[in-house]
Design a protein around this motif. Structure first.
Motif, short mmCIF file in Angstrom:
data_model
loop_
_atom_site.label_atom_id
_atom_site.label_comp_id
_atom_site.label_asym_id
_atom_site.label_seq_id
_atom_site.Cartn_x
_atom_site.Cartn_y
_atom_site.Cartn_z
N ARG A 465 0.84 -1.20 0.00
CA ARG A 465 0.00 0.00 0.00
C ARG A 465 0.87 1.25 0.00
N PHE A 466 1.96 1.22 0.77
CA PHE A 466 2.86 2.36 0.81
C PHE A 466 3.58 2.57 -0.52
N LEU A 467 4.03 1.50 -1.14
CA LEU A 467 4.71 1.61 -2.44
C LEU A 467 3.77 2.20 -3.49
N ARG A 468 2.53 1.79 -3.46
CA ARG A 468 1.55 2.33 -4.42
C ARG A 468 1.27 3.80 -4.14
N GLU A 469 1.26 4.18 -2.86
CA GLU A 469 1.09 5.59 -2.50
C GLU A 469 2.17 6.44 -3.15
N VAL A 470 3.41 6.02 -2.97
CA VAL A 470 4.54 6.80 -3.49
C VAL A 470 4.48 6.87 -5.02
N MET A 471 4.13 5.74 -5.65
CA MET A 471 4.04 5.73 -7.11
C MET A 471 2.99 6.73 -7.59
N ARG A 472 1.81 6.73 -6.96
CA ARG A 472 0.74 7.65 -7.37
C ARG A 472 1.12 9.10 -7.08
N LEU A 473 1.79 9.30 -5.96
CA LEU A 473 2.19 10.65 -5.60
C LEU A 473 3.24 11.19 -6.57
N ARG A 474 4.13 10.33 -7.01
CA ARG A 474 5.12 10.75 -8.00
C ARG A 474 4.42 11.13 -9.31
N GLU A 475 3.37 10.40 -9.66
CA GLU A 475 2.62 10.74 -10.87
C GLU A 475 1.94 12.10 -10.76
N ALA A 476 1.73 12.58 -9.51
CA ALA A 476 1.07 13.88 -9.30
C ALA A 476 2.06 15.04 -9.30
N LEU A 477 3.35 14.75 -9.50
CA LEU A 477 4.35 15.81 -9.47
C LEU A 477 4.05 16.96 -10.44
N PRO A 478 3.61 16.67 -11.68
CA PRO A 478 3.34 17.79 -12.59
C PRO A 478 2.34 18.80 -12.02
N GLN A 479 1.34 18.29 -11.28
CA GLN A 479 0.36 19.23 -10.70
C GLN A 479 1.01 20.11 -9.64
N LEU A 480 1.91 19.53 -8.85
CA LEU A 480 2.58 20.31 -7.80
C LEU A 480 3.58 21.30 -8.37
N GLN A 481 3.92 21.15 -9.64
CA GLN A 481 4.90 22.04 -10.26
C GLN A 481 4.26 23.21 -11.00
N THR A 482 2.93 23.26 -11.03
CA THR A 482 2.27 24.39 -11.70
C THR A 482 2.60 25.70 -10.98
N ASP A 483 2.64 26.80 -11.75
CA ASP A 483 3.11 28.07 -11.20
C ASP A 483 2.23 28.59 -10.08
N VAL A 484 0.90 28.45 -10.25
CA VAL A 484 -0.02 29.00 -9.26
C VAL A 484 -0.91 27.89 -8.71
N MET A 485 -0.96 27.76 -7.40
CA MET A 485 -1.84 26.79 -6.74
C MET A 485 -2.41 27.42 -5.48
N LEU A 486 -3.74 27.33 -5.32
CA LEU A 486 -4.35 27.75 -4.08
C LEU A 486 -3.91 26.81 -2.95
N PRO A 487 -3.78 27.31 -1.74
CA PRO A 487 -3.46 26.42 -0.61
C PRO A 487 -4.42 25.24 -0.52
N SER A 488 -5.71 25.50 -0.81
CA SER A 488 -6.67 24.39 -0.73
C SER A 488 -6.39 23.34 -1.78
N SER A 489 -5.88 23.73 -2.94
CA SER A 489 -5.54 22.76 -3.99
C SER A 489 -4.35 21.91 -3.57
N ILE A 490 -3.37 22.54 -2.94
CA ILE A 490 -2.23 21.78 -2.41
C ILE A 490 -2.72 20.77 -1.37
N TYR A 491 -3.59 21.23 -0.49
CA TYR A 491 -4.12 20.35 0.56
C TYR A 491 -4.85 19.16 -0.05
#
Length: 604
Positions: A465-491
């Motif tokens: 379960r933990f390995l799958r978490e990290v894999m999915r979270l790594r796939e979300a990296l592009p979203q975290l790299q966007t220039d503008v993000m509301l704090p609620s979106s980060i959360y």
């Protein structure tokens, strides 16, 4: 004046717990046992009385004449072809020459008790620069072992000796003692009945015993207040030999002598033993050149089929090589290369165990890099890869984890039992270092590759379960790299994942922006909680249901984004959300004024 050394006696060379044959065993069956154990002959007994010796050459000759069904009594060597334990070893040589034997039985008061082989004599006569030094070994043990533990071992020794057994410390402790970095990980072998010996010791100490008769193992569990340095239990195992029915499978084991027990081990540096017996305390047993290989800093197997019988030794060879700073000697390296394909046939459970042991080493990246260049990782699983850019990630992960507050660190080892579901929480339980290493290794796998890896290596549900978490979270990296993000979106993006998974992501990313957002989440966003809750919604007369979580989520988002600040702001927002959802529904205790937020379901 020159001092005359006393002659070496047979009892100092002989092996006990020797395989014997019954008088009426068929020659064909005797041949199978010779092939199984690699012996050139067997003593033949009747009860505990020696009758004679049957040799491989006699068995081969009988089979050549198609006499496989006759009993071995018909082809025995008989007569005075034995020695006594108190005889000098020269007597063994005389019997060997007179009778043409490669092994000579040892008899005491009419009972067969052991054997001396030609190899024993050769090793005894071969000059060595490393003489027996029991006094030095005793002093080294006194420095390495806490006094309470040393006293406990001597009590165990006495229990063994009183039963006519011998007790040895073997393997890793002896190796590390000679290397000058002793540990307290003791591997205790009883040449005799380990279970009976453990029961006697437990009776004397007021402890209890947990044993497995099938494997000849016993654990003495101690009770009461223990002196400093004394463990809560001691494990004992009966000296045994192994036989592999097929390559890559676990071996069958049988009771044996200490010499044969040491021969079944993986590498020469792990084949040494220290005798704890009263009259031999501190004696170093080194039948296979272990100390010589320690001095030469090399990893060497005992025989050419070692990796065929157990391919996981390939992984252990590299682990010891990198941990100790040794070198795998040339012939052993050739044997590894020839046996790599056999890793494909090893069970996933055994591969996982070896991989987890690697990840618990001080610098596992060195081992993984060596295995990768050797071509071994792909035989554990095709998607398991270690690239050079992973090494600094491992080092950085170690460094970052080292600065965590001591009370937040997680001491669980990968080889410990997996915690139950829900035990790995964000609060009070830091990342497991070995599991974070594994997540680094698998984070770039596809979903299909990770599923296959988890299945092949039989990874536990919690770890998977933990390995799958990290894999999915790594796939979300592009979203975290966007220039503008509301704090609620980060959360919303990060709160679905465990703190450990977010920690691993901070190792995987090179983006300063992503790291800042991860830190912002941990230090600030994760701590934001609405003051209103489900009880408040119920007091307003809102019927329980999914609307509760939606309202509370919208309030949290507004708090995160600074749209509401005070408790009154939260209450006003809740009233507006409820009114929008239920129209003219009468809300009890509604505030006189309120904000007019968007209705449920609208996007921001």
């Amino acid at each position: 004046e020159r001092q005359i050394e006393p002659p070496t006696l047979v009892r100092e060379l002989m092996s006990t717990n020797v395989h014997t044959l019954d008088l009426n065993m068929a020659v064909r069956d005797a041949a199978q046992l010779m092939q199984r154990y690699g012996h050139e002959g067997f003593p033949v007994v009747e009860g505990d009385r020696l009758v004679g010796i049957v040799t491989r050459s006699d068995v081969d000759r009988a089979l050549h004449h198609r006499l496989g069904e006759i009993p071995v009594r018909n082809i025995l060597h008989t007569g005075p072809l034995y020695v006594r334990p108190q005889d000098p070893v020269d007597e063994v040589q005389r019997v060997m020459i007179e009778h043409g034997l490669g092994q000579v039985p040892v008899v005491e008061e009419g009972r067969f008790i052991g054997i001396v082989t030609r190899t024993d004599l050769i090793k005894h006569w071969t000059p060595t620069v490393y003489t027996s030094r029991a006094q030095e070994i005793r002093r080294m043990m006194e420095d390495a072992l806490p006094e309470g533990l040393r006293d406990l071992l001597l009590k165990a020794r006495d229990a063994a000796n009183d039963l006519g057994h011998s007790l040895y410390i073997v393997g890793g402790f002896v190796r590390d003692l000679l290397l000058g970095s002793p540990t307290l990980d003791l591997d205790l072998v009883v040449e005799g009945d380990a279970i009976g010996m453990a029961q006697r010791l437990a009776h004397e100490l007021g402890g209890r015993v947990r044993s497995h008769s099938r494997f000849g193992t016993a654990k003495v569990i101690l009770g009461g207040d223990l002196p400093p340095g004394v463990p809560s239990s001691l494990d004992f195992v009966t000296a045994r030999t192994e036989f592999y029915e097929r390559p890559s499978v676990l071996p069958s084991v049988e009771r044996s002598s200490i010499k044969q027990d040491l021969y079944r081990r993986d590498f020469t540096i792990n084949t040494m033993a220290i005798c704890l017996d009263r009259d031999r305390y501190g004696e170093l047993l080194d039948y296979y050149g272990g100390e010589r290989d320690i001095r030469a800093q090399r990893i060497r197997v005992l025989h050419n089929l070692s990796f065929v019988e157990d391919p996981t030794r390939i992984l252990r060879a590299v682990r010891f090589e990198q941990r100790l700073g040794f070198t795998i000697e040339a012939r052993t390296a050739e044997l590894i290369d020839d046996a790599l394909d056999l890793l494909d046939d090893v069970t996933g459970e055994r591969l996982r165990h070896e991989l987890y042991l690697i990840l618990e080493e001080a610098e596992p990246e060195k081992i993984l890099d060596r295995l990768s260049r050797m071509g071994a990782l792909e035989h554990m699983h095709p998607a398991l890869r270690f690239t050079r850019d992973m090494a600094p990630l491992f080092a950085r992960l170690r460094e970052e984890l080292g600065v965590w507050p001591a009370q937040r660190r997680n001491g669980r080892r990968l080889t410990d039992p997996t915690p139950a579901a829900g035990d790995r929480e964000d609060v009070g339980d830091g990342p497991v270092l070995g599991l974070c290493y594994l997540a680094l290794l698998t984070s770039a796998m596809t979903t299909a590759e990770l599923d296959s890896f988890v299945s092949r290596l039989m990874i536990s549900t919690g770890d998977a379960r933990f390995l799958r978490e990290v894999m999915r979270l790594r796939e979300a990296l592009p979203q975290l790299q966007t220039d503008v993000m509301l704090p609620s979106s980060i959360y919303r993006l990060l709160h679905l994942y465990s703190r450990e998974a977010r920690f691993v992501l901070s190792m995987l990313t090179e983006s300063d922006l992503v790291r800042k957002r991860l830190e912002f989440y941990e230090q600030s966003l994760s701590r934001v909680t609405p003051r209103i809750d489900g009880h408040y919604l119920r007091s307003l007369g809102v019927p329980p249901g999914p609307i509760y979580s939606e309202i509370l989520s919208r309030v949290r988002d507004a708090l995160l984004d600074g749209q509401v600040i005070t408790l009154e702001d939260e209450q006003a927002m809740v009233y507006g959300l409820v009114e929008a959802a239920h129209g003219s529904m009468q809300v009890r205790g509604a505030p006189r004024t309120h904000a007019h937020p968007p209705v449920l379901g609208e996007t921001r």
